[in-house]
Design a protein around this motif. Structure first.
Motif, short mmCIF file in Angstrom:
data_model
loop_
_atom_site.label_atom_id
_atom_site.label_comp_id
_atom_site.label_asym_id
_atom_site.label_seq_id
_atom_site.Cartn_x
_atom_site.Cartn_y
_atom_site.Cartn_z
N ALA A 182 0.83 -1.21 0.00
CA ALA A 182 0.00 0.00 0.00
C ALA A 182 0.87 1.26 0.00
CB ALA A 182 -0.92 0.00 1.22
N LEU A 183 1.96 1.24 0.76
CA LEU A 183 2.87 2.39 0.81
C LEU A 183 3.53 2.61 -0.55
CD1 LEU A 183 4.31 4.59 2.39
CD2 LEU A 183 6.02 2.90 3.09
N GLY A 184 3.98 1.52 -1.18
CA GLY A 184 4.59 1.64 -2.50
C GLY A 184 3.61 2.18 -3.52
N GLU A 185 2.35 1.75 -3.42
CA GLU A 185 1.34 2.23 -4.35
C GLU A 185 1.09 3.71 -4.17
OE1 GLU A 185 -2.46 0.15 -6.09
OE2 GLU A 185 -2.90 0.82 -4.07
N ARG A 186 1.02 4.17 -2.91
CA ARG A 186 0.80 5.60 -2.68
C ARG A 186 1.97 6.43 -3.16
NH1 ARG A 186 -1.97 3.58 1.96
NH2 ARG A 186 -0.11 3.69 3.30
N ARG A 187 3.18 5.92 -3.01
CA ARG A 187 4.35 6.63 -3.53
C ARG A 187 4.29 6.73 -5.06
NH1 ARG A 187 9.11 3.74 0.11
NH2 ARG A 187 8.85 5.04 1.98
N ALA A 188 3.87 5.65 -5.69
CA ALA A 188 3.76 5.66 -7.15
C ALA A 188 2.71 6.66 -7.61
CB ALA A 188 3.42 4.25 -7.65
N LEU A 189 1.58 6.70 -6.90
CA LEU A 189 0.52 7.63 -7.27
C LEU A 189 0.97 9.08 -7.08
CD1 LEU A 189 -2.56 5.78 -5.73
CD2 LEU A 189 -1.91 5.91 -8.14
N THR A 190 1.69 9.33 -6.00
CA THR A 190 2.20 10.69 -5.77
C THR A 190 3.19 11.10 -6.85
OG1 THR A 190 1.95 10.39 -3.37
CG2 THR A 190 3.37 12.19 -4.12
N MET B 95 -3.23 15.03 -19.63
CA MET B 95 -2.40 14.78 -18.45
C MET B 95 -2.88 15.58 -17.23
SD MET B 95 1.49 14.38 -19.86
CE MET B 95 1.39 15.70 -21.06
N VAL B 96 -3.28 16.84 -17.45
CA VAL B 96 -3.75 17.65 -16.33
C VAL B 96 -5.04 17.06 -15.75
CG1 VAL B 96 -4.66 19.91 -15.67
CG2 VAL B 96 -2.62 19.75 -17.11
N ALA B 97 -5.91 16.57 -16.62
CA ALA B 97 -7.13 15.92 -16.14
C ALA B 97 -6.79 14.70 -15.30
CB ALA B 97 -8.00 15.51 -17.32
N GLY B 98 -5.66 14.07 -15.63
CA GLY B 98 -5.24 12.90 -14.87
C GLY B 98 -4.85 13.23 -13.44
N ILE B 99 -4.53 14.51 -13.16
CA ILE B 99 -4.15 14.89 -11.80
C ILE B 99 -5.31 14.63 -10.84
CG2 ILE B 99 -3.54 16.82 -10.31
CD1 ILE B 99 -2.03 18.03 -12.63
N ALA B 100 -6.51 15.03 -11.26
CA ALA B 100 -7.69 14.79 -10.41
C ALA B 100 -7.90 13.29 -10.20
CB ALA B 100 -8.93 15.43 -11.04
N LEU B 101 -7.66 12.51 -11.25
CA LEU B 101 -7.84 11.06 -11.15
C LEU B 101 -6.84 10.44 -10.18
CD1 LEU B 101 -8.44 10.17 -14.90
CD2 LEU B 101 -10.13 10.56 -13.12
N VAL B 102 -5.59 10.94 -10.23
CA VAL B 102 -4.57 10.41 -9.31
C VAL B 102 -4.93 10.77 -7.87
CG1 VAL B 102 -2.14 10.44 -8.68
CG2 VAL B 102 -2.79 10.51 -11.07
N ALA B 103 -5.44 12.00 -7.67
CA ALA B 103 -5.85 12.40 -6.33
C ALA B 103 -6.94 11.48 -5.80
CB ALA B 103 -6.33 13.85 -6.34
N VAL B 104 -7.90 11.15 -6.66
CA VAL B 104 -8.95 10.21 -6.27
C VAL B 104 -8.36 8.83 -5.98
CG1 VAL B 104 -11.03 9.01 -7.06
CG2 VAL B 104 -10.75 11.45 -7.52
N SER B 105 -7.38 8.42 -6.78
CA SER B 105 -6.73 7.13 -6.56
C SER B 105 -6.01 7.08 -5.21
CB SER B 105 -5.73 6.84 -7.68
OG SER B 105 -6.40 6.67 -8.92
#
Length: 305
Positions: free
Chosen positions: A10-18, A50-60
């Motif tokens: 879970a920590l690795g996933e959050r780092r990847a998303l950040t 890509m900018v739209a993807g920022i919101a998606l990453v935040a949700v992720s």
């Protein structure tokens, strides 16, 4: 007991998303500014993507925290459904962005094309493509098994494919202008957008399909089912048991498994059944998931089915 492996994943996933969040923001804004300066719709579209993807990453990121949280009175089974729900939402949002790009490209074609410089398109395609590939590799190393991270990796790979198409289109535009086909070169920019949309479209559709499949508690993927069946066979070794009925479904990192054995009457007591349970569940716990397993012995086939 704390599952160290699950916490590390879970920590690795959050780092990847950040990491994906920060990189998307920088590269997306750069693409929009570059596209506006070069009057290239394909660059602006890529930046918006890509900018739209920022919101998606935040949700992720929120979904990752929710999925990793402990069960509560309100959510006694945890909130693992946040993962496939977010994956499906990402697919839908990416698809909506592609629809926007396609409509914009058609409008440009109807208006008579674009005056974008082929050299600017070629340079951007090469730079953004290299960055997208490097980011995808980086995210995979940070979180090789995370589903939310995998959705981001899919998005970056899609971006790399789009960048390759953009680079080729820029080269074509340069060649057309050099050979006196300026009118034809003006249509390269919107055509590139349409080609990019067509090439990327299957990826968000697959994300949506996989997310909905998990939310509807569909069968676990074939590789997971095979691993479950091997673990069940290992766990029941040494017991005189018939082949079981095995059901499994995956919800994010949570794996639900039900194993039912139909046995003869008067041969098994509760203590023996518990030994079977411990052996089978112990084998299943070796799988890299948050396990929720039910193992039953019954003499009534109808109860098992």
């Amino acid at each position: 007991m704390v599952d160290v492996t699950a916490e590390a994943a879970a920590l690795g996933e959050r780092r990847a998303l950040t990491a994906s969040l920060v990189t998307s923001g920088v590269l997306g804004l750069g693409a929009i500014l570059w596209g506006l300066a070069a009057r290239a719709d394909v660059l602006v579209f890529d930046g918006i993507y890509m900018v739209a993807g920022i919101a998606l990453v935040a949700v992720s990121l929120l979904a990752s925290h929710a999925a990793a949280s402990e069960p509560s009175h309100r959510f006694p089974f945890g909130r693992h459904a946040a993962t496939p729900l977010t994956v499906a939402m990402q697919g839908a949002a990416i698809l909506a962005t592609l629809v926007y790009g396609a409509v914009s490209a058609v409008a440009t074609l109807v208006a008579g094309g674009s005056q974008a410089a082929g050299s600017a398109i070629l340079a951007y395609g090469v730079v953004s493509g290299v960055i997208a590939v490097l980011v995808a590799v980086w995210l995979h190393r940070l979180s090789p098994d995370g589903e939310l991270a995998r959705a981001e990796i899919v998005s970056w790979r899609a971006g790399a494919a789009m960048s390759a198409v953009v680079a080729v289109g820029g080269l074509v535009a340069i060649l057309l202008v050099d050979n006196g086909y300026d009118r034809a070169a003006s249509f390269v920019d919107p055509v590139l957008v349409l080609v990019a949309v067509a090439s990327v479209a299957p990826l968000p559709v697959r994300l949506m399909r996989e997310g909905v499949h998990e939310l509807l508690e569909g069968s676990a993927p074939a590789d997971v089912m095979a691993a479950v069946e091997r673990a069940v066979d290992e766990g029941r070794a040494g017991f005189d048991l018939p082949d079981p009925l095995v059901r499994a479904t995956k919800l994010g990192r949570r794996l639900y498994v039900e194993v039912d054995f139909v046995v003869e009457e008067a041969r098994w007591d509760v203590d023996a059944e518990d030994r079977v349970r411990r052996a089978v569940v112990g084998a299943l716990e070796q799988l890299p998931f948050d396990l929720w397993a039910t193992v039953e012995l019954t003499t009534d086939r109808e109860l098992a089915e």
